[in-house]
Design a protein around this motif. Structure first.
Motif, PDB file in Angstrom:
ATOM      1  N   ASP A  32       0.844  -1.197   0.000  1.00  0.00           N
ATOM      2  CA  ASP A  32       0.000   0.000   0.000  1.00  0.00           C
ATOM      3  C   ASP A  32       0.879   1.247   0.000  1.00  0.00           C
ATOM      4  O   ASP A  32       2.091   1.180   0.172  1.00  0.00           O
ATOM      5  CB  ASP A  32      -0.954   0.007   1.204  1.00  0.00           C
ATOM      6  CG  ASP A  32      -0.230  -0.090   2.536  1.00  0.00           C
ATOM      7  OD1 ASP A  32       0.650   0.761   2.804  1.00  0.00           O
ATOM      8  OD2 ASP A  32      -0.530  -1.004   3.336  1.00  0.00           O
ATOM      9  N   ASP A  33       0.227   2.396  -0.186  1.00  0.00           N
ATOM     10  CA  ASP A  33       0.970   3.648  -0.279  1.00  0.00           C
ATOM     11  C   ASP A  33       1.548   4.092   1.065  1.00  0.00           C
ATOM     12  O   ASP A  33       2.502   4.867   1.107  1.00  0.00           O
ATOM     13  CB  ASP A  33       0.064   4.745  -0.838  1.00  0.00           C
ATOM     14  CG  ASP A  33      -0.293   4.506  -2.305  1.00  0.00           C
ATOM     15  OD1 ASP A  33       0.578   4.044  -3.057  1.00  0.00           O
ATOM     16  OD2 ASP A  33      -1.444   4.767  -2.694  1.00  0.00           O
ATOM     17  N   ALA A  34       0.963   3.621   2.154  1.00  0.00           N
ATOM     18  CA  ALA A  34       1.451   4.032   3.469  1.00  0.00           C
ATOM     19  C   ALA A  34       2.796   3.392   3.797  1.00  0.00           C
ATOM     20  O   ALA A  34       3.621   3.980   4.492  1.00  0.00           O
ATOM     21  CB  ALA A  34       0.426   3.658   4.541  1.00  0.00           C
ATOM     22  N   THR A  35       3.017   2.197   3.285  1.00  0.00           N
ATOM     23  CA  THR A  35       4.292   1.513   3.531  1.00  0.00           C
ATOM     24  C   THR A  35       5.099   1.513   2.234  1.00  0.00           C
ATOM     25  O   THR A  35       5.988   2.327   2.052  1.00  0.00           O
ATOM     26  CB  THR A  35       4.039   0.079   4.041  1.00  0.00           C
ATOM     27  OG1 THR A  35       3.166  -0.607   3.119  1.00  0.00           O
ATOM     28  CG2 THR A  35       3.364   0.111   5.410  1.00  0.00           C
ATOM     29  N   ALA A  36       4.750   0.623   1.342  1.00  0.00           N
ATOM     30  CA  ALA A  36       5.411   0.588   0.028  1.00  0.00           C
ATOM     31  C   ALA A  36       4.649  -0.359  -0.878  1.00  0.00           C
ATOM     32  O   ALA A  36       4.025  -1.317  -0.409  1.00  0.00           O
ATOM     33  CB  ALA A  36       6.861   0.137   0.165  1.00  0.00           C
ATOM     34  N   LEU A  37       4.687  -0.080  -2.169  1.00  0.00           N
ATOM     35  CA  LEU A  37       4.142  -0.990  -3.163  1.00  0.00           C
ATOM     36  C   LEU A  37       5.272  -1.869  -3.668  1.00  0.00           C
ATOM     37  O   LEU A  37       6.382  -1.399  -3.903  1.00  0.00           O
ATOM     38  CB  LEU A  37       3.532  -0.211  -4.329  1.00  0.00           C
ATOM     39  CG  LEU A  37       2.289   0.631  -4.024  1.00  0.00           C
ATOM     40  CD1 LEU A  37       1.876   1.405  -5.270  1.00  0.00           C
ATOM     41  CD2 LEU A  37       1.141  -0.242  -3.533  1.00  0.00           C
ATOM     42  N   ARG A  38       4.971  -3.138  -3.862  1.00  0.00           N
ATOM     43  CA  ARG A  38       5.959  -4.055  -4.417  1.00  0.00           C
ATOM     44  C   ARG A  38       5.606  -4.298  -5.883  1.00  0.00           C
ATOM     45  O   ARG A  38       6.087  -3.604  -6.761  1.00  0.00           O
ATOM     46  CB  ARG A  38       5.986  -5.360  -3.616  1.00  0.00           C
ATOM     47  CG  ARG A  38       7.183  -6.245  -3.927  1.00  0.00           C
ATOM     48  CD  ARG A  38       7.166  -7.493  -3.059  1.00  0.00           C
ATOM     49  NE  ARG A  38       8.332  -8.329  -3.291  1.00  0.00           N
ATOM     50  CZ  ARG A  38       8.462  -9.553  -2.798  1.00  0.00           C
ATOM     51  NH1 ARG A  38       7.503 -10.068  -2.050  1.00  0.00           N
ATOM     52  NH2 ARG A  38       9.556 -10.260  -3.038  1.00  0.00           N
ATOM     53  N   GLY A  39       4.741  -5.220  -6.171  1.00  0.00           N
ATOM     54  CA  GLY A  39       4.271  -5.410  -7.534  1.00  0.00           C
ATOM     55  C   GLY A  39       5.109  -6.368  -8.351  1.00  0.00           C
ATOM     56  O   GLY A  39       6.235  -6.723  -8.006  1.00  0.00           O
ATOM     57  N   TRP A  40       4.530  -6.783  -9.491  1.00  0.00           N
ATOM     58  CA  TRP A  40       5.162  -7.828 -10.288  1.00  0.00           C
ATOM     59  C   TRP A  40       6.505  -7.387 -10.869  1.00  0.00           C
ATOM     60  O   TRP A  40       7.423  -8.207 -10.983  1.00  0.00           O
ATOM     61  CB  TRP A  40       4.222  -8.304 -11.393  1.00  0.00           C
ATOM     62  CG  TRP A  40       4.001  -7.325 -12.514  1.00  0.00           C
ATOM     63  CD1 TRP A  40       2.988  -6.436 -12.636  1.00  0.00           C
ATOM     64  CD2 TRP A  40       4.830  -7.147 -13.675  1.00  0.00           C
ATOM     65  NE1 TRP A  40       3.120  -5.700 -13.788  1.00  0.00           N
ATOM     66  CE2 TRP A  40       4.234  -6.123 -14.444  1.00  0.00           C
ATOM     67  CE3 TRP A  40       6.005  -7.749 -14.135  1.00  0.00           C
ATOM     68  CZ2 TRP A  40       4.789  -5.685 -15.660  1.00  0.00           C
ATOM     69  CZ3 TRP A  40       6.558  -7.313 -15.330  1.00  0.00           C
ATOM     70  CH2 TRP A  40       5.949  -6.304 -16.092  1.00  0.00           C
ATOM     71  N   ALA A  41       6.647  -6.116 -11.245  1.00  0.00           N
ATOM     72  CA  ALA A  41       7.923  -5.676 -11.826  1.00  0.00           C
ATOM     73  C   ALA A  41       9.031  -5.710 -10.778  1.00  0.00           C
ATOM     74  O   ALA A  41      10.171  -6.105 -11.072  1.00  0.00           O
ATOM     75  CB  ALA A  41       7.777  -4.280 -12.423  1.00  0.00           C
ATOM     76  N   ASP A  42       8.718  -5.286  -9.543  1.00  0.00           N
ATOM     77  CA  ASP A  42       9.698  -5.393  -8.457  1.00  0.00           C
ATOM     78  C   ASP A  42      10.080  -6.862  -8.242  1.00  0.00           C
ATOM     79  O   ASP A  42      11.258  -7.204  -8.059  1.00  0.00           O
ATOM     80  CB  ASP A  42       9.124  -4.847  -7.156  1.00  0.00           C
ATOM     81  CG  ASP A  42       8.977  -3.336  -7.145  1.00  0.00           C
ATOM     82  OD1 ASP A  42       8.873  -2.731  -8.234  1.00  0.00           O
ATOM     83  OD2 ASP A  42       8.931  -2.753  -6.041  1.00  0.00           O
ATOM     84  N   ARG A  43       9.062  -7.713  -8.235  1.00  0.00           N
ATOM     85  CA  ARG A  43       9.300  -9.142  -8.014  1.00  0.00           C
ATOM     86  C   ARG A  43      10.124  -9.750  -9.152  1.00  0.00           C
ATOM     87  O   ARG A  43      11.002 -10.589  -8.920  1.00  0.00           O
ATOM     88  CB  ARG A  43       7.962  -9.874  -7.868  1.00  0.00           C
ATOM     89  CG  ARG A  43       7.195  -9.520  -6.590  1.00  0.00           C
ATOM     90  CD  ARG A  43       5.798 -10.123  -6.625  1.00  0.00           C
ATOM     91  NE  ARG A  43       5.031  -9.855  -5.415  1.00  0.00           N
ATOM     92  CZ  ARG A  43       4.990 -10.633  -4.340  1.00  0.00           C
ATOM     93  NH1 ARG A  43       5.712 -11.742  -4.323  1.00  0.00           N
ATOM     94  NH2 ARG A  43       4.257 -10.315  -3.296  1.00  0.00           N
TER      95      ARG A  43
END
Length: 265
Positions: free
Chosen positions: A24-35
């Motif tokens: 989430d925006d409060a912590t961090a987004l990860r997502g498939w590209a990061d993965r």
């Protein structure tokens, strides 16, 4: 690169590539590209990675805003995924959308990058009320595959695999992948690219099929989805607003990739 190792990976796109639905925006987004970057870095330990994606962007905006910065970073690996936001608009020129994608494929490939992209699943299998958009998705998928053949782009054509529309792969809004869905996309792209250690296990459901909802319960779920997600999305469009208004890329510079020691979850 010929030996399968990469030095610079740049991701272009919209909310899915930004990672909405995974964190989430409060912590961090990860997502498939990061993965994916984490997966690639296991066999390319010197990899640096930039993510230029911004939620809400149309294909033309991705082209206009992200291509030049991506080229300036001189990637040897690039992913380009966009077009869904266009397909959800009341009117869309699918040929124009595909043209923007093809222009990005051509420019990145001409500079020497290995380029990968995705086709999109039938939205009616995720949200039945999205059935009117299905023919647009089919049309864009066909054009993506045609453009990819012309420019030697790797296509992850996952749309025909049932696991892609498993509800557990999608967030409650049914527009963005869940953490599990983002992991699946990353695994699919890694497999298509031939990244060492990748395989086709992503095509097989990780759990037994969920029980189907029926009757009044199913209708109630659709009504709640319209009120909670589809309605607000339409209202933003009517007002000429976007979820990405005022937002910038989360990772505009090439930075080293930290690989989780526990593996990709």
């Amino acid at each position: 690169m010929s030996d399968g190792a990469y030095l610079r990976y740049v991701a272009l796109g919209d909310s899915q590539t930004e990672g909405v639905g995974d964190g989430d925006d409060a912590t961090a987004l990860r997502g498939w590209a990061d993965r994916l970057a984490e997966t690639v870095a296991r066999s390319s330990p010197g990899l640096r990675y930039a993510n230029l994606a911004v939620r809400g962007r149309l294909a033309g905006q991705v082209h206009a805003e992200q291509l030049a910065p991506a080229l300036a970073l001189r990637p040897d690996l690039a992913t380009v995924v966009a077009g869904v936001n266009d397909l959800l608009r009341p009117r869309v020129d699918v040929d124009a959308v595909a043209g923007h994608l093809e222009s990005m494929f051509a420019a990145l490939g001409a500079q020497g990058a290995r380029v990968a992209t995705l086709t999109f699943p039938d939205p009616a299998r995720i949200a039945p009320l999205a059935r009117p958009v299905s023919h647009r998705v089919v049309a864009l998928n066909d054009r993506i595959k045609e453009a990819a053949r012309r420019h030697d782009v790797v296509v992850v054509d996952a749309s025909h695999h049932p696991v892609v529309t498993d509800p557990r792969m999608w967030s409650a809004d049914r527009l963005h992948a869940s953490p599990r869905g983002h992991a699946l996309i990353a695994a699919a792209v890694a497999h298509a690219l031939g990244v060492p250690g990748s395989d086709d296990s992503w095509t097989r459901p990780p759990l037994p099929a969920p029980a189907a909802r029926a009757g009044r319960r199913a209708v109630g779920g659709e009504v709640r989805w319209v009120g909670s997600f589809l309605g607000p999305w339409i209202l933003r469009r009517v007002r000429g607003r976007s979820s990405g208004d005022g937002r910038q890329a989360k990772r505009p510079d090439l930075l080293p990739v930290a690989v989780p020691t526990e593996g990709i979850r």
